[in-house]
Design a protein around this motif. Structure first.
Motif, mmCIF file in Angstrom:
data_model
loop_
_atom_site.group_PDB
_atom_site.id
_atom_site.type_symbol
_atom_site.label_atom_id
_atom_site.label_comp_id
_atom_site.label_asym_id
_atom_site.label_seq_id
_atom_site.Cartn_x
_atom_site.Cartn_y
_atom_site.Cartn_z
ATOM 1 N N GLY A 273 0.799 -1.225 0.000
ATOM 2 C CA GLY A 273 0.000 0.000 0.000
ATOM 3 C C GLY A 273 0.824 1.264 0.000
ATOM 4 N N PRO A 274 1.157 1.799 1.177
ATOM 5 C CA PRO A 274 1.850 3.096 1.232
ATOM 6 C C PRO A 274 3.157 3.130 0.448
ATOM 7 N N GLN A 275 3.914 2.016 0.420
ATOM 8 C CA GLN A 275 5.185 2.054 -0.300
ATOM 9 C C GLN A 275 4.963 2.297 -1.790
ATOM 10 N N GLN A 276 3.961 1.646 -2.364
ATOM 11 C CA GLN A 276 3.679 1.855 -3.789
ATOM 12 C C GLN A 276 3.217 3.284 -4.048
ATOM 13 N N ARG A 277 2.439 3.833 -3.151
ATOM 14 C CA ARG A 277 1.972 5.208 -3.326
ATOM 15 C C ARG A 277 3.135 6.190 -3.180
ATOM 16 N N LEU A 278 4.045 5.902 -2.275
ATOM 17 C CA LEU A 278 5.200 6.785 -2.121
ATOM 18 C C LEU A 278 6.087 6.749 -3.362
ATOM 19 N N GLU B 14 -3.982 10.010 0.429
ATOM 20 C CA GLU B 14 -4.342 8.597 0.503
ATOM 21 C C GLU B 14 -3.268 7.789 1.238
ATOM 22 N N THR B 15 -1.999 8.142 1.037
ATOM 23 C CA THR B 15 -0.923 7.449 1.756
ATOM 24 C C THR B 15 -1.035 7.683 3.254
ATOM 25 N N GLN C 86 -2.301 11.753 -3.789
ATOM 26 C CA GLN C 86 -1.510 10.572 -3.407
ATOM 27 C C GLN C 86 -1.000 10.680 -1.975
ATOM 28 N N ALA C 87 -0.561 11.867 -1.578
ATOM 29 C CA ALA C 87 -0.064 12.053 -0.214
ATOM 30 C C ALA C 87 -1.182 11.857 0.806
ATOM 31 N N GLU D 29 -3.812 5.561 4.664
ATOM 32 C CA GLU D 29 -3.452 4.150 4.812
ATOM 33 C C GLU D 29 -2.512 3.936 5.996
ATOM 34 N N LEU D 30 -1.566 4.854 6.179
ATOM 35 C CA LEU D 30 -0.657 4.717 7.317
ATOM 36 C C LEU D 30 -1.408 4.840 8.633
#
Length: 471
Positions: free
Chosen positions: A271-276, A310-311, A307-308, A314-315
């Motif tokens: 999740g967050p890694q792909q968005r980052l 949504e990340t 994107q930020a 998720e975090l």
């Protein structure tokens, strides 16, 4: 919003206070105690004859191979008679005596292990000693006292009925005369000998009858004390089992933590890694387009901002598996209410405490684990139950001898069918609860509703000034 009410409650582990027994209540146990005491000597003699015959025959033929089998058979026979003694004592109303763990460490698995296990297990030799020596000697004494007491009680209280049918044969010795002369020297009482003897025997019979429950209680207690010392499990075995249980609980807790960390690692990677990574690429594109194409750069900035956001969401969702700031700052009650407020399915949160007790402060580790269990149960209800309403209830319970427990119930009106099957989420949750010496109860018939309760013991900590507590 109304949801189904949780009616299932776990059985408390507290032991009932021992009931005071009056004199007349002792008579309720007399028939069973009499049956135990009457059969004690016949069983002891049978055990002595059988075990000694087989054992000494085996010793005599020990040079031959089959003599070993006879000795082992005698030890197993002693075990059987010892277990029978424990069962009979329990039937007679005595407290249960814990039996030894016979197959400790797989000692009796396989033919050869079962053959030689009695030689290295001290319990077998204690049972052999009880069958061959202790029980025959003690049973002769207790059986004789039982017969004497019952005969004196029944014969004395009923003698006036059948004495008239006995021939006198010029009897000159009357026991009541001896007692009267001893109590009243030089008396001149003129009492009919037959009437006086019947009255004296009746009084003696009443005394024996009145003391009968105490005698039977004492004799069965004697057998119970001997059995507890010779036939019962050793305290070291209980400690060994407790150490094994604690080691298993600790291993389950470590395994549950490892599973949680692996799941968190997977969720962050997916999740967050792909968005980052996507955000990094967008920022690079913005950097290249900011001078030659400002409109495209502004559009990319909007996408990067989304994107930020949504990340971050998720975090925040992933961090619910740990101790969030609201749990650290405001305590477990506020954290559970926050969990219910964030759920996409309406949740009724009930925080209940005893009205007549000051709630103790929960240890931080218990608060974090209860929070995690509640979050996981709510997530499962939202994802899998197809529910329209959920009820979350947390309360404390003081069980006295076993200390404090926290009870967490999550009930939904969904489709049901939840199980503790290996590999499912509830199985991992059950490992976590068991690692805390707790109990996870699942009641989920097909068609619903589902009620899942986590019951965790804890030792209260001293409440700091202004510190959080369950409210």
């Amino acid at each position: 919003m109304s949801t189904d009410t949780v009616t299932a409650q776990p059985a408390t582990a507290s032991d009932a206070a021992p009931e005071r027994r009056g004199y007349w209540s002792l008579w309720k146990a007399v028939p069973r105690q009499l049956g135990f005491l009457i059969l004690t000597m016949p069983i002891a003699i049978i055990g002595l004859v059988l075990v000694s015959t087989v054992f000494f025959t085996g010793l005599g033929t020990i040079a031959l191979v089959f003599g070993v089998f006879l000795v082992v058979a005698a030890l197993y026979m002693s075990r059987g008679f010892g277990v029978l003694e424990l069962v009979r004592l329990r039937w007679a109303g005595r407290p249960a005596i814990a039996q030894p763990v016979w197959n400790r460490g797989g000692r009796e698995e396989g033919f050869w292990r079962a053959l030689f296990a009695p030689f290295v297990d001290g319990h077998y030799w204690l049972y052999f000693l009880h069958t061959l020596v202790i029980n025959p000697i003690v049973s002769v004494v207790t059986w004789s006292l039982t017969i004497a007491w019952v005969s004196a009680a029944l014969g004395g209280t009923t003698g006036w009925i059948w004495h008239r049918y006995l021939p006198e044969n010029d009897r000159e010795f009357w026991l009541h005369d001896v007692v009267l002369d001893f109590l009243f020297p030089g008396n001149s009482f003129a009492i009919d000998p037959r009437v006086g003897e019947s009255a004296f025997e009746f009084v003696v019979g009443l005394i024996f009858l009145a003391t009968l429950p105490f005698v039977f209680l004492g004799l069965t207690a004697l057998h119970s004390v001997i059995a507890r010392g010779v036939l019962g499990a050793w305290r070291s075995e209980a400690l060994e089992l407790e150490v094994s249980r604690l080691a298993a609980s600790r291993g389950a807790a470590v395994q549950a933590e490892d599973t949680s960390l692996r799941r968190l690692e997977r969720d962050i990677h997916d999740g967050p890694q792909q968005r980052l990574v996507r955000l990094q690429m967008d920022l690079a594109s913005i950097e290249r387009a900011i001078e030659r194409d400002p409109d495209a750069a502004r559009e990319l900035l909007g996408e990067a901002r989304e994107q930020a956001r949504e990340t971050l969401d998720e975090l925040r969702a992933l961090s619910r598996g740990f101790a969030p700031p609201i749990l650290q700052d405001r305590g477990l009650a506020a954290a559970l209410e926050s969990l219910g407020a964030r759920s996409v399915v309406p949740v009724t949160v009930e925080i209940g405490l005893p009205a007549d007790a000051v709630p103790p402060v929960l240890p931080g580790s218990i608060e974090r684990n209860v929070y995690f269990v509640a979050a996981e149960l709510l997530t499962n209800a939202v994802k899998h139950a197809d529910a329209t309403g959920i009820r979350l209830r947390a309360s404390l319970r003081d069980t006295g001898p076993t200390g404090w427990w926290i009870d967490l119930w999550v009930t939904d009106n969904g489709v049901g069918g939840a199980t503790l099957a290996p590999g499912h989420g509830l199985a991992g949750l059950e490992e976590r609860v068991r690692g805390l010496d707790g109990i996870l109860v699942v009641d989920s018939p097909v068609g619903g509703p589902t009620s899942i309760g986590a019951h965790i013991p804890f030792v209260p900590v001293t409440a700091p000034t202004g510190g959080p507590s369950v409210e």
